[in-house]
Design a protein around this motif. Structure first.
Motif, PDB file in Angstrom:
ATOM      1  N   TYR A  34       1.810  -3.299  -3.751  1.00  0.00           N
ATOM      2  CA  TYR A  34       1.426  -5.079  -3.498  1.00  0.00           C
ATOM      3  C   TYR A  34       1.312  -5.046  -5.677  1.00  0.00           C
ATOM      4  O   TYR A  34       1.767  -5.691  -5.912  1.00  0.00           O
ATOM      5  N   LEU A  35       1.278  -3.992  -5.891  1.00  0.00           N
ATOM      6  CA  LEU A  35       0.935  -3.635  -7.943  1.00  0.00           C
ATOM      7  C   LEU A  35       2.644  -3.931  -8.256  1.00  0.00           C
ATOM      8  O   LEU A  35       2.800  -4.708  -9.072  1.00  0.00           O
ATOM      9  N   LEU A  36       3.150  -3.374  -7.541  1.00  0.00           N
ATOM     10  CA  LEU A  36       4.821  -3.586  -8.120  1.00  0.00           C
ATOM     11  C   LEU A  36       5.801  -3.260  -6.865  1.00  0.00           C
ATOM     12  O   LEU A  36       5.865  -3.210  -5.510  1.00  0.00           O
ATOM     13  N   PRO A  37       6.980  -3.368  -7.120  1.00  0.00           N
ATOM     14  CA  PRO A  37       8.425  -3.590  -5.942  1.00  0.00           C
ATOM     15  C   PRO A  37       8.148  -2.187  -5.480  1.00  0.00           C
ATOM     16  O   PRO A  37       8.007  -0.832  -5.529  1.00  0.00           O
ATOM     17  N   GLU A  38       8.050  -2.045  -4.202  1.00  0.00           N
ATOM     18  CA  GLU A  38       8.469  -1.027  -2.832  1.00  0.00           C
ATOM     19  C   GLU A  38       9.677   0.020  -3.495  1.00  0.00           C
ATOM     20  O   GLU A  38       9.045   0.672  -3.383  1.00  0.00           O
TER      21      GLU A  38
END
Length: 202
Positions: free
Chosen positions: A183-187
């Protein structure tokens, strides 16, 4: 005349803070598109080993591909030696002479802008948007912006972006410590990092 955002950065890795900032500026200034420019060999990052360009490029592509208003350029990654913002912007100006450029950067970087290579020319050839995060002490930034306005007759725009609290440094540290970066960066970027074993020994 088209309005184009230029989002420069090492993107090591790219994260939601970068993406939310780019979209917020695109929306606020009604830009036609935002071009992400992964840094080539930035002189100010000498103290840290920057991840190979092809990995940073691929992560940026994976992060932006779902937004038709976002593009990624290899303009700096294909250069030898140090890369400077002024050289990149001169090239963009040459390629797209009828466009107005909005260079998107962090408030911290704006405080140093007059130390950048050929800063006077840079201030003339593009607009600047300084992205700040909530809680950022803007008093120093305000002083700098007033000075730039007075000395160079240039207004630098400010925009507060909540998710700028996320940082690439923290993400690299979390990976090296085996902690979650979800959830800090795209999967797809998260998967790419693990698949390629990035940041293990940061």
């Amino acid at each position: 005349m088209s309005k184009i955002g230029i989002m420069g950065g090492t993107f090591d890795p790219i994260h939601y803070g970068h993406l939310v900032t780019a979209e917020a500026v695109r929306d606020e200034f009604n830009l036609d598109k935002v071009i992400f420019v992964p840094a080539g060999n930035p002189p100010h990052k000498k103290a840290r080993k920057v991840t190979a360009g092809q990995h940073r490029y691929m992560m940026t592509i994976l992060a932006t591909i779902s937004n038709p208003k976002f593009e990624v350029s290899t303009i700096e990654l294909t250069k030898k030696g140090y890369t400077y913002t002024i050289d990149t912007m001169r090239e963009f100006k040459e390629m797209l002479p009828d466009s107005t450029f909005y260079f998107i950067t962090g408030a911290d970087a704006v405080l140093e802008i007059l130390k950048w290579k050929d800063s006077e020319e840079l201030l003339k050839i593009c607009e600047f948007v300084a992205a700040t995060r909530p809680g950022f002490d803007i008093s120093e930034l305000e002083k700098e912006l007033d000075f730039i306005k007075e000395k160079h007759n240039k207004i630098i725009y400010k925009l507060e972006v909540p998710s700028l609290a996320i940082s690439s440094t923290d993400i690299r540290r979390r990976v090296s410590e085996g902690r979650s970066i979800k959830y800090l960066l795209p999967e797809p970027v998260e998967r790419y990092i693990y698949k390629n074993g990035l940041y293990k020994d940061n």
